[in-house]
Design an enzyme around this catalytic site. Structure first.
Site, PDB file in Angstrom:
ATOM      1  N   SER A   1      45.593  -8.279  -6.813  1.00 57.02           N
ATOM      2  CA  SER A   1      46.058  -8.220  -5.434  1.00 57.02           C
ATOM      3  C   SER A   1      46.665  -6.869  -5.123  1.00 57.02           C
ATOM      4  O   SER A   1      47.266  -6.224  -5.982  1.00 57.02           O
ATOM      5  CB  SER A   1      47.095  -9.315  -5.178  1.00 57.02           C
ATOM      6  OG  SER A   1      47.652  -9.193  -3.882  1.00 57.02           O
TER       7      SER A   1
ATOM      8  N   THR B   1      36.221 -36.787 -13.264  1.00 56.53           N
ATOM      9  CA  THR B   1      35.059 -37.015 -12.419  1.00 56.53           C
ATOM     10  C   THR B   1      35.530 -37.026 -10.973  1.00 56.53           C
ATOM     11  O   THR B   1      36.545 -37.651 -10.655  1.00 56.53           O
ATOM     12  CB  THR B   1      34.367 -38.358 -12.747  1.00 56.53           C
ATOM     13  OG1 THR B   1      35.303 -39.432 -12.588  1.00 56.53           O
ATOM     14  CG2 THR B   1      33.832 -38.351 -14.179  1.00 56.53           C
TER      15      THR B   1
ATOM     16  N   THR C   1       0.820  -1.208   0.000  1.00 48.69           N
ATOM     17  CA  THR C   1       0.000   0.000   0.000  1.00 48.69           C
ATOM     18  C   THR C   1       0.858   1.265   0.000  1.00 48.69           C
ATOM     19  O   THR C   1       0.511   2.259  -0.652  1.00 48.69           O
ATOM     20  CB  THR C   1      -0.945   0.004   1.217  1.00 48.69           C
ATOM     21  OG1 THR C   1      -1.833  -1.117   1.115  1.00 48.69           O
ATOM     22  CG2 THR C   1      -1.768   1.278   1.279  1.00 48.69           C
TER      23      THR C   1
END
Length: 471
Positions: free
Chosen positions: A322, A191, A105
Site C-alpha cells: 500500500s 464448503t 498476408t
C-alpha cells in the site's frame, strides 16, 4: 520493383503504385502499406510466429534447392538470411501490427521482404534490387499465405506448448511436495465458505496437484492435432502451383529442421479453412486457467488477515502492498495468477469468435487467433513459474491457527451421525453454539456416549480418513 533511389529512400512499386521506403529498411512496400493501414494496437506480431514463418521459408529454400528450382547461390543466401533472423537479428524490422486484415498476408510479406533484402545484401546487391532476388518469385516460390501462415502458427504453438507442459509439471511437483510436507497438519475443511469437516492440509494440496496433473496431460496430448500441417496446399489447399515433389520435400525438411514430428495433412484444404484445433488448444488453456484461478483464490482466502481474516496460511511477502497503509502486504502473486486466468478466458472467447467466422476456403481472422493463442501460451507459462517460485514454494502453514479454528468449530459433529443419529447430532451442535462450547465438551456433559467412545469417535485424525469414525 525498384524504379529509382535518392539519399534517404528507395522507391518500391506494387500493384497499387509506388512508395518511398527508408533506404536502410529491410522491409518493403507491402510492409509499409500494412503499417499505414493497421497501426491500431502498438503491438507487433508475436516473434514466435515470425520465427516459425522464417523456419518455413528456410525449409522452402532448402527444398527448392534440392529440386533444382532455385540456384544454389540464391537458396544459400535465403537460408543464411533466415538463420540470422532465427538467431535474433533484424527483429526490429518486423513492424506490422498484430491486428490486421488479410488473413496474415501482411505478416507474411513482412517476413518475405526482410529475408529478401538481407539475402540481397549477402549476395552483394542493394536492398530493393528485386530483379536479382524477389520476395514473391524466390522467397515465396510455391507458397501462399494460406499454407505458410497456418503451418507456422502450428509450429509456434507447439514450441510454446511444450514449455507450458513442463511448467505444469513443475507446478504439480511443488504441490505434491507441499502435500507430503503437510500430510500430518490438520485444519478445518469448508464448503460454501462454511465449516464442513476436518481435513489434512496436505490433502488440500494433493487435490490441487491432481487438477494440475489433468491440465498437464490434456495439454501434452493436444500437440498431436497441431502436428498436422497444410504446407504445399497453397491458396485454398488444392496445391496449385506446388509440385508433389516440393510438397513432400518441404514437409520432410520441416520435420528435420524443427524435430516436432510434423506431418502433411491428408486433406490440406481442411487445415487451410478450419481453425478448430486452435479453439481446442485455447479451450484447454481456459480449463487450466480455471484451476489456476481456483487455487490462487483459495490461497488468497486462507492467507486473509493476518489478524482479521482466516490467517491459516502465510504467503511469502514479495512487495509492499500500500501507498498509504503502513505494513500492509498483499497476496500479489495470487492476484497476478487470477488476472492471467481472466485474460486467457477472454482470449479464448476471441479465438472462438474468430474461428467460427471463417468463411468458405479461408479464415480471414487468423491473425487474431494467432495473437491471442500465442499470448495465452506465453503468459500462462511465465505466470505458473513465477507463482511457483515466488508464492507456492515458500507458503507457511500456521498450524496453531488451523487447530484453533478446527476446535472452535462444530464441524466434527458429523462424526457422530452413525452413533447417535442426525437429530441428536444437530441438537448437540445447537447446544454447543448457544453455550459457546466445543462439541466434545457438550457430548461429554450429555453422557450419551462413554468417554472412551467420545475420544475414539472425535479423533480428528481419524475423521480425515475413509470409513466410520470410532469403528
Amino acid at each position: 520493383m525498384v524504379s529509382h533511389e535518392n539519399d534517404a529512400y528507395r522507391i518500391e512499386q506494387d500493384f497499387l503504385g509506388e512508395k518511398p521506403i527508408p533506404i536502410d529498411a529491410y522491409y518493403g512496400i507491402h510492409t509499409l502499406r500494412a503499417v499505414e493501414n493497421f497501426s491500431i494496437s502498438n503491438r507487433r506480431v508475436n516473434l514466435h510466429l515470425i520465427g516459425a514463418i522464417v523456419t518455413v521459408k528456410k525449409a522452402a529454400a532448402i527444398s527448392h534447392q534440392k529440386l533444382g528450382n532455385l540456384s544454389s547461390p540464391i537458396a544459400t543466401a535465403i537460408v543464411k538470411a533466415c538463420d540470422e533472423i532465427l538467431n535474433g537479428s533484424y527483429s526490429e524490422e518486423f513492424i506490422v501490427d498484430a491486428y490486421q486484415g488479410g488473413a496474415g498476408t501482411s505478416t507474411h510479406m513482412n517476413v518475405n521482404e526482410v529475408i529478401t533484402n538481407r539475402a540481397l545484401e549477402i549476395l552483394g546487391y542493394n536492398k530493393g534490387d528485386y530483379h536479382q532476388l524477389h520476395p514473391l518469385h524466390h522467397v515465396n516460390l510455391s507458397q501462399s499465405t494460406n499454407d505458410v501462415y497456418p503451418t507456422a502458427l502450428r509450429i509456434a504453438a507447439i514450441s510454446l506448448l511444450r514449455p507450458l507442459s513442463e511448467a505444469f509439471a513443475e507446478l504439480q511437483d511443488s504441490l505434491q511436495i507441499k502435500e507430503n510436507e503437510y500430510q500430518h497438519a490438520i485444519k478445518l475443511g469448508r464448503t460454501q465458505l462454511m465449516d464442513a469437516l476436518p481435513m489434512m492440509v496436505g490433502q488440500g494440496f494433493g487435490a490441487y496437484a491432481q487438477a494440475i496433473a489433468r491440465d498437464r496431460w490434456r495439454l501434452y496430448k493436444v500437440e498431436e492435432r497441431l502436428r498436422q500441417i497444410n504446407i504445399g496446399g497453397t491458396a485454398i489447399g488444392t496445391g496449385m502451383n506446388a509440385s508433389l515433389k516440393y510438397i513432400f520435400t518441404i514437409t520432410d525438411t520441416l520435420q528435420d529442421i524443427t524435430s516436432l514430428g510434423l506431418a502433411r495433412s491428408e486433406f490440406p484444404m481442411d487445415i487451410t479453412q478450419n481453425m478448430d484445433v486452435f479453439v481446442e488448444v485455447s479451450g484447454l488453456l481456459k480449463s487450466a486457467a480455471t484451476n489456476l484461478f481456483k487455487i490462487s483464490s483459495d490461497l488468497r482466502l486462507l492467507n486473509s488477515g493476518p489478524k482479521g481474516g482466516l490467517g491459516e496460511i502465510t504467503l511469502p511477502p514479495v512487495q509492499v502492498g500500500s501507498s498509504i497503509m503502513s505494513g500492509k502486504v498483499n497476496p500479489v502473486m495470487s492476484e497476478m495468477v487470477s488476472q492471467m486466468a481472466m485474460k486467457i478466458m477472454a482470449n479464448d472467447q476471441a479465438i472462438t469468435l474468430a474461428a467460427m467466422n471463417g468463411q468458405l476456403e479461408l479464415n480471414a481472422f487468423t491473425p487474431l487467433i494467432a495473437e491471442a493463442l500465442l499470448e495465452s501460451l506465453e503468459m500462462m507459462t511465465k505466470a505458473i513459474l513465477l507463482f511457483k517460485e515466488k508464492c507456492l514454494e515458500d507458503i507457511i502453514i500456521n498450524e496453531d491457527i488451523c487447530k484453533k479454528n478446527l476446535s472452535a468449530s462444530c464441524a466434527i459433529a458429523t462424526a457422530l451421525l452413525h452413533h447417535i443419529g442426525h437429530h441428536h447430532a444437530s441438537e448437540l451442535v445447537k447446544k454447543a453454539q448457544q453455550e459457546k462450547k466445543d462439541i466434545a465438551t457438550v457430548l461429554r456433559e450429555s453422557h450419551i456416549l462413554p468417554e472412551d467412545a467420545v475420544k475414539r469417535i472425535l479423533d480428528p485424525y481419524e475423521i480425515t480418513k475413509p470409513g466410520i469414525p470410532g469403528i
